[in-house]
Design a protein around this motif. Sequence first.
Motif, short mmCIF file in Angstrom:
data_model
loop_
_atom_site.label_atom_id
_atom_site.label_comp_id
_atom_site.label_asym_id
_atom_site.label_seq_id
_atom_site.Cartn_x
_atom_site.Cartn_y
_atom_site.Cartn_z
N ARG A 3 0.85 -1.19 0.00
CA ARG A 3 0.00 0.00 0.00
C ARG A 3 0.89 1.25 0.00
O ARG A 3 2.03 1.23 0.45
CB ARG A 3 -0.92 0.01 1.23
CG ARG A 3 -0.20 0.10 2.55
CD ARG A 3 -1.19 0.17 3.72
NE ARG A 3 -0.51 0.35 4.98
CZ ARG A 3 -0.05 -0.62 5.73
NH1 ARG A 3 -0.21 -1.88 5.34
NH2 ARG A 3 0.57 -0.36 6.88
N ASP B 296 2.24 4.91 -2.32
CA ASP B 296 2.89 5.11 -3.61
C ASP B 296 4.38 4.84 -3.52
O ASP B 296 4.90 4.47 -2.46
CB ASP B 296 2.62 6.52 -4.15
CG ASP B 296 3.17 7.62 -3.25
OD1 ASP B 296 4.07 7.33 -2.43
OD2 ASP B 296 2.70 8.77 -3.36
N TRP C 240 0.37 -4.42 -6.06
CA TRP C 240 0.66 -3.07 -5.57
C TRP C 240 -0.28 -2.08 -6.25
O TRP C 240 0.01 -1.57 -7.31
CB TRP C 240 2.12 -2.72 -5.86
CG TRP C 240 2.58 -1.42 -5.27
CD1 TRP C 240 1.87 -0.56 -4.51
CD2 TRP C 240 3.89 -0.86 -5.40
NE1 TRP C 240 2.63 0.52 -4.14
CE2 TRP C 240 3.88 0.36 -4.67
CE3 TRP C 240 5.05 -1.26 -6.04
CZ2 TRP C 240 5.01 1.17 -4.61
CZ3 TRP C 240 6.17 -0.46 -5.97
CH2 TRP C 240 6.15 0.75 -5.25
N PRO C 241 -1.41 -1.79 -5.66
CA PRO C 241 -2.30 -0.78 -6.24
C PRO C 241 -1.82 0.64 -5.91
O PRO C 241 -1.36 0.90 -4.79
CB PRO C 241 -3.65 -1.08 -5.58
CG PRO C 241 -3.29 -1.73 -4.28
CD PRO C 241 -2.00 -2.45 -4.50
N GLY C 242 -1.90 1.53 -6.90
CA GLY C 242 -1.57 2.94 -6.65
C GLY C 242 -0.12 3.26 -6.45
O GLY C 242 0.21 4.10 -5.60
N CYS D 150 1.79 4.94 -8.39
CA CYS D 150 2.13 6.22 -9.03
C CYS D 150 1.23 7.32 -8.48
O CYS D 150 0.20 7.66 -9.07
CB CYS D 150 1.97 6.12 -10.54
SG CYS D 150 2.81 4.69 -11.26
N GLY E 251 -0.81 7.22 -6.05
CA GLY E 251 -2.14 6.71 -5.75
C GLY E 251 -2.86 6.13 -6.95
O GLY E 251 -3.98 5.65 -6.82
N GLU E 252 -2.23 6.16 -8.12
CA GLU E 252 -2.85 5.64 -9.32
C GLU E 252 -2.03 4.46 -9.86
O GLU E 252 -0.89 4.25 -9.48
CB GLU E 252 -2.96 6.73 -10.39
CG GLU E 252 -3.82 7.91 -9.98
CD GLU E 252 -3.90 8.96 -11.08
OE1 GLU E 252 -3.25 8.76 -12.12
OE2 GLU E 252 -4.60 9.96 -10.89
N ARG F 185 -1.27 0.33 -11.11
CA ARG F 185 -1.27 -0.99 -10.47
C ARG F 185 -0.03 -1.75 -10.92
O ARG F 185 0.40 -1.64 -12.06
CB ARG F 185 -2.53 -1.76 -10.87
CG ARG F 185 -2.68 -3.13 -10.25
CD ARG F 185 -4.04 -3.72 -10.61
NE ARG F 185 -4.23 -5.04 -10.03
CZ ARG F 185 -3.90 -6.17 -10.64
NH1 ARG F 185 -3.38 -6.13 -11.86
NH2 ARG F 185 -4.10 -7.34 -10.05
N CYS G 145 0.98 2.63 -15.13
CA CYS G 145 1.30 3.87 -14.44
C CYS G 145 1.25 5.03 -15.43
O CYS G 145 1.90 4.98 -16.48
CB CYS G 145 2.69 3.77 -13.82
SG CYS G 145 3.11 5.12 -12.72
N TYR G 146 0.48 6.07 -15.11
CA TYR G 146 0.40 7.28 -15.93
C TYR G 146 0.13 6.97 -17.40
O TYR G 146 0.72 7.55 -18.31
CB TYR G 146 1.69 8.10 -15.81
CG TYR G 146 2.00 8.54 -14.40
CD1 TYR G 146 1.07 9.26 -13.66
CD2 TYR G 146 3.22 8.22 -13.82
CE1 TYR G 146 1.35 9.66 -12.36
CE2 TYR G 146 3.51 8.61 -12.52
CZ TYR G 146 2.57 9.33 -11.79
OH TYR G 146 2.85 9.72 -10.50
#
Length: 656
Positions: free
Chosen positions: A101, A103, A135-137, A139, A141-142, A144, A165-166
Amino acid sequence: MSRKKKAAVITILVLLAAAAALWLALPGIVRAKAEKAAAERGFRIEIGDLELGLGKIVMRDVRVTPERVPVDPFTVRTVTVLTSWLDVTEVRADGMEIRIRGDAREVAGALKGGGGGPGSGTRKKLVVTGVSVEWPGPCGGEGRATVAGVSVTDKVRADSATAECYGATMRADGLSLEGRDILADAVRAEYHGFEMTADLVRASAEGELELSAGRVRAERGDLKATVAGMRATASRNSVSFEAKSTSLSAEGLEEDLRIEGVRTSLELGRGERESLKVRATAESVDGGYRSVTGGPVKARGVSASGSLSWGPGWTRPWRADGWEMKVGETSIVMSGVLEDGSWEASLGLSSESGCGGVLRSIPEGMAPRLEGFEAEGPVKLTLEVVRRKDVTVKAVVKNGCKFTSWPEGMSRKALRGKFSRQVYGAGGELKEADTGPGSAGWTPYGRMSKFLIASVQMTEDPGFFRNKGFDVQAIENSIKANIESGRFTRGASTVTMQLAKNLWLTRSKTVARKIQEAFLTTYLEQILTKEEILETYFNVVEFGPSLYGVGPAAAKFFRSSPEDLTLGQSLFLTSVLPSPKTIWFGPDGRLSTSRVKWMHVVMESMQKRGLITEEELAEGLAEEVILGGHAPGIGDAGTAGPVKMSPGGLSPDWSQ
């Protein structure tokens, strides 16, 4: 039973009882010791089932709660501890699903702060299998990230890893950890239509990245790019890149652009101002962009280098310093500064081999009209442009180019006799036309009105008899006007430049045409006198659709000959040269009031410059320029041809 035997039996029973008690107490001891060891490493554990065996301890359903790293509690299916006497020799863990959990910054900060990890601080052999990581978030908080099939034996391995990511996605297969380096057998990444595959990738904990035997493919809209045989290395502050070949296709390209033997290096500098140094070379570049090259070309030995710099947070001023592009024997240097509300730029072109070096450096296929030419002598061009409240332009042209060889069909002898050239028909098609001294309709210089010579100096080339084919001041004024207006509004072509275009080039507006035009202008100035240039010019330029030469134009418009043209008629003819298809006469055969006023202003300027006398000015101001030489009557247009209605009024019937 003797006393000794009884004592032995009692001792054995006591030992067995002690062993039994120890055996019964051992699970609790193992649990306590395992919990203590885990706590020292920042984990809290709860053991489900514990089974003692000969030389091993098996724990099942071990619940692990990390306390120093941002990882959710997870369960290890089986932990097997192998022992030799009372010493632990190996720990085996199998089956766990880990969820991270926070970033990337939070995770990195926790690890840097001594978060530890499974096996941290121990020298026992550790074997881990059947691990998956989610691993969610990562970047901000965004996104996976996942890792599947993780195992730890003599080295850390993973079957695959994915990340989103992004807007970018990546998949890596066959991962392994060697020391502080991560290796991947195959990597595939995508980002907004850009796709990359690599056979081998190495990333280190120090932030270095190495990629080899890679392939990058990108597709977005009309743009398609492919890079093959790629090798790249990167660190926190530098990148180097090599590619066997690069191909690019896009709308406007004559054909796919192919670049062979690419080598690129990037170096990032940090401080009060951030900077990026770039160096790139290519063995060859094949292809072409229509608005630049006009068709497919081949360039050899291309390189570019320079630096960019900017303020903190990408703030201005932005600077481009020391940029140099080399093509063959020619060097182009550039620099510039962009600030809020202002900018400045400089450009220079030169060759150590002089004019011949520049000529040889032109990519193959880019200048077909220059094939067969050879030249020598120094040549250099510099241009400086500054835009603040106003635009200032400074151009310096040093042209010592001397041609030593040329095609026979473009020689002075060929131009001073009858020759054939291509012209545009009424429908825009190209066709052959015979022209040259001695051909039908050709007017010698001595039989042209002096007003015609004076008018062209006023409307097309004020410095014709002084310049050597290029008007530097006109170039500066053209650049200034075009920058101020934000579009092309003014050119800088001289009479000789226009002649070069009309003799040998097409109407296409490309960089390739302008390069050929520049060399051919210099060549014409070398082989012809100024009078011969004007004579040829007036006999080949277009005065109307499919109307070439001043002789036919004088007859069509005014039922006159070139030597009898008046001041007003001469000025009108030279004024239509920039736009020969425009209709200037009204239904009554007369020019509009605004056009007449413009011509009168030009006549007054001609008198001030000494091109005409005061008496000639007075006659010109009193003259009425009329289609056909007089106000046309019904059905009467004389030798100028029949008059017909057109969208803008009356005009000669060009089909006659």
